[in-house]
Motif scaffolding. Structure first.
Motif, PDB file in Angstrom:
ATOM      1  N   GLY A   1       0.539  -1.494   0.225  1.00 30.59           N
ATOM      2  CA  GLY A   1      -0.013   0.184   0.528  1.00 30.59           C
ATOM      3  C   GLY A   1       0.704   1.593  -0.447  1.00 30.59           C
ATOM      4  O   GLY A   1       2.043   1.027   0.362  1.00 30.59           O
ATOM      5  N   SER A   2       0.488   2.500   0.137  1.00 35.35           N
ATOM      6  CA  SER A   2       0.712   3.591  -0.214  1.00 35.35           C
ATOM      7  C   SER A   2       0.367   4.644   1.600  1.00 35.35           C
ATOM      8  O   SER A   2      -0.570   4.487   1.052  1.00 35.35           O
ATOM      9  CB  SER A   2       0.735   4.053  -1.619  1.00 35.35           C
ATOM     10  OG  SER A   2      -0.827   4.858  -2.067  1.00 35.35           O
ATOM     11  N   VAL A   3       1.283   5.327   1.493  1.00 34.16           N
ATOM     12  CA  VAL A   3       1.176   6.554   2.572  1.00 34.16           C
ATOM     13  C   VAL A   3       1.296   7.836   2.308  1.00 34.16           C
ATOM     14  O   VAL A   3       1.528   8.348   1.411  1.00 34.16           O
ATOM     15  CB  VAL A   3       1.646   6.466   3.604  1.00 34.16           C
ATOM     16  CG1 VAL A   3       1.125   7.234   4.858  1.00 34.16           C
ATOM     17  CG2 VAL A   3       1.714   4.238   4.190  1.00 34.16           C
TER      18      VAL A   3
ATOM     19  N   GLU B   1       2.624  -1.338   8.688  1.00 35.73           N
ATOM     20  CA  GLU B   1       2.094  -2.897   8.857  1.00 35.73           C
ATOM     21  C   GLU B   1       1.472  -2.956   8.389  1.00 35.73           C
ATOM     22  O   GLU B   1       1.420  -4.030   7.730  1.00 35.73           O
ATOM     23  CB  GLU B   1       2.213  -3.484  10.330  1.00 35.73           C
ATOM     24  CG  GLU B   1       1.403  -4.825  10.351  1.00 35.73           C
ATOM     25  CD  GLU B   1       2.758  -5.815  10.149  1.00 35.73           C
ATOM     26  OE1 GLU B   1       1.802  -6.709  10.006  1.00 35.73           O
ATOM     27  OE2 GLU B   1       3.461  -5.317   9.981  1.00 35.73           O
ATOM     28  N   ALA B   2       0.420  -2.119   8.488  1.00 39.25           N
ATOM     29  CA  ALA B   2      -0.697  -1.487   7.314  1.00 39.25           C
ATOM     30  C   ALA B   2      -0.048  -1.529   5.766  1.00 39.25           C
ATOM     31  O   ALA B   2      -0.601  -2.315   5.112  1.00 39.25           O
ATOM     32  CB  ALA B   2      -1.858  -0.858   7.759  1.00 39.25           C
ATOM     33  N   ALA B   3       0.347  -0.567   5.256  1.00 37.13           N
ATOM     34  CA  ALA B   3       0.452  -0.861   3.601  1.00 37.13           C
ATOM     35  C   ALA B   3       1.308  -1.801   3.516  1.00 37.13           C
ATOM     36  O   ALA B   3       1.621  -1.956   2.529  1.00 37.13           O
ATOM     37  CB  ALA B   3       1.959   0.677   3.868  1.00 37.13           C
ATOM     38  N   VAL B   4       2.694  -2.699   3.899  1.00 31.88           N
ATOM     39  CA  VAL B   4       3.683  -3.785   3.969  1.00 31.88           C
ATOM     40  C   VAL B   4       2.025  -4.954   3.485  1.00 31.88           C
ATOM     41  O   VAL B   4       2.804  -5.707   2.914  1.00 31.88           O
ATOM     42  CB  VAL B   4       3.730  -4.875   4.757  1.00 31.88           C
ATOM     43  CG1 VAL B   4       4.667  -5.859   5.023  1.00 31.88           C
ATOM     44  CG2 VAL B   4       5.486  -3.687   5.204  1.00 31.88           C
TER      45      VAL B   4
ATOM     46  N   ASP C   1      -3.526   0.957   2.128  1.00 32.72           N
ATOM     47  CA  ASP C   1      -3.873   2.224   1.723  1.00 32.72           C
ATOM     48  C   ASP C   1      -3.710   3.395   2.500  1.00 32.72           C
ATOM     49  O   ASP C   1      -4.942   2.732   3.744  1.00 32.72           O
ATOM     50  CB  ASP C   1      -4.034   3.008   0.922  1.00 32.72           C
ATOM     51  CG  ASP C   1      -3.666   2.866  -0.674  1.00 32.72           C
ATOM     52  OD1 ASP C   1      -2.355   2.411  -0.826  1.00 32.72           O
ATOM     53  OD2 ASP C   1      -4.596   2.359  -1.836  1.00 32.72           O
ATOM     54  N   ILE C   2      -3.129   4.091   3.621  1.00 29.46           N
ATOM     55  CA  ILE C   2      -3.422   4.493   4.745  1.00 29.46           C
ATOM     56  C   ILE C   2      -2.797   6.278   4.629  1.00 29.46           C
ATOM     57  O   ILE C   2      -2.430   6.222   4.273  1.00 29.46           O
ATOM     58  CB  ILE C   2      -2.234   4.565   5.178  1.00 29.46           C
ATOM     59  CG1 ILE C   2      -2.316   2.967   5.802  1.00 29.46           C
ATOM     60  CG2 ILE C   2      -2.761   5.089   7.186  1.00 29.46           C
ATOM     61  CD1 ILE C   2      -1.178   2.465   5.413  1.00 29.46           C
TER      62      ILE C   2
ATOM     63  N   PRO D   1       5.965   3.301  -0.629  1.00 29.14           N
ATOM     64  CA  PRO D   1       5.153   4.264  -1.111  1.00 29.14           C
ATOM     65  C   PRO D   1       4.644   5.686  -0.612  1.00 29.14           C
ATOM     66  O   PRO D   1       3.492   5.161   0.282  1.00 29.14           O
ATOM     67  CB  PRO D   1       4.464   4.006  -2.336  1.00 29.14           C
ATOM     68  CG  PRO D   1       4.559   2.705  -2.340  1.00 29.14           C
ATOM     69  CD  PRO D   1       5.568   1.894  -1.057  1.00 29.14           C
ATOM     70  N   HIS D   2       5.106   6.643   0.156  1.00 24.96           N
ATOM     71  CA  HIS D   2       4.333   7.611   0.429  1.00 24.96           C
ATOM     72  C   HIS D   2       4.953   9.046   0.448  1.00 24.96           C
ATOM     73  O   HIS D   2       5.688   9.790  -0.710  1.00 24.96           O
ATOM     74  CB  HIS D   2       4.718   7.168   2.150  1.00 24.96           C
ATOM     75  CG  HIS D   2       6.123   8.067   2.053  1.00 24.96           C
ATOM     76  ND1 HIS D   2       7.869   6.869   1.991  1.00 24.96           N
ATOM     77  CD2 HIS D   2       7.620   9.076   2.712  1.00 24.96           C
ATOM     78  CE1 HIS D   2       8.154   7.375   2.082  1.00 24.96           C
ATOM     79  NE2 HIS D   2       8.773   8.653   2.943  1.00 24.96           N
TER      80      HIS D   2
END
Length: 267
Positions: free
Chosen positions: A167-169, A228-231, A235-236, A258-259
């Protein structure tokens, strides 16, 4: 007897007598110089007479020195013997842990349909949680338990890779309380999709989010929680007070996540 890899177990496991001898010497070392053979017998689960025989044997081999009544000390030779057996035992246990137990690792996944024990399933990632799909997937496993749809099922014998993207932040820094720059709470949800998690770090950031129409999904431990959520493919959006920003971005860089840091003034 050699193990399945052809490597012989340590001598201390050759027989029950060798193992008990090792235990008795360990107990003497722990209790010296005043040694109660009765207490040793209770500790290792043998008779007092058996302990007496082992102690006599250890004295005869020079591993234990007898003083006065019920006074014993482990000699240098005894310490060396203990160390050599302990080192070989530790090496053996490390190999068992990594090569043997590691090969039968069991993980948990959410059953996407009713699944019987011993079934081959595909592994897919949904909402950051591993799911077991009877229809298959790029990664495969075998169930070690049965489960109804929606329940947790045990899976092992993994093959392949679970197909999903990190995911991306997006990060919105919030000025500290000493900075009187006003922010419109609408910046929290600007361009925010319904399936993007919202994380908040710091009191000023929480105050801004509280004035928006979204409640935070992650409030504590955000440095690790966001990564952890992105891994896991989520997406956050992270709303963070400015002085905590470096901690978060450093972790995101370290994890190659990615952020993007947005300017809240421009939103």
């Amino acid at each position: 007897m050699a193990d399945s890899e052809g490597e012989a177990p340590p001598e201390v496991l050759d027989s029950k007598r060798d193992a008990t001898r090792y235990q008795v010497l360990v107990e003497i070392a722990a209790r010296q110089p005043a040694v109660s053979q009765h207490e040793i017998a209770e500790a290792i689960g043998v008779t007092s007479q058996a302990v007496s025989d082992y102690v006599r044997d250890l004295v005869e081999h020079g591993y234990v020195k007898k003083g006065g009544r019920s006074r014993y000390e482990v000699t240098k030779e005894g310490v060396d013997w203990l160390i050599s057996r302990t080192d070989s035992l530790q090496t053996y246990l490390d190999r068992v842990s990594s090569d043997v137990l590691g090969s039968v690792d069991v993980d948990a996944a959410i059953a996407m349909a009713d699944i019987d024990e011993g079934s081959e399933v595909g592994l897919v990632m949904r909402d950051g949680v591993l799911h077991a799909n009877p229809a298959g997937g790029t990664a495969k496993a075998v169930t070690v338990t049965g489960a109804a749809a929606g329940e947790a099922v045990g899976v092992a014998d993994f093959e392949g890779m679970v197909d999903y993207e990190t995911g991306s932040v997006t990060v919105i820094p919030v000025p500290p309380v000493t900075d009187d720059t006003p922010l419109n709470p609408a910046v929290v949800t600007e361009g925010l999709s319904s399936d993007t998690l919202l994380a908040v770090a710091g009191t000023e950031a929480y105050a801004l989010v509280a004035r928006s129409d979204r409640r935070p999904d992650i409030r504590f431990g955000t440095v690790d929680g966001v990564a952890e959520a992105a891994v896991r493919g989520l997406d956050i959006r992270l709303v963070v007070v400015a002085d905590q920003l470096p901690q978060h971005t450093a972790t995101l860089r370290d994890e190659n996540i990615p952020h993007e840091v947005l300017d809240p003034i421009d939103l």
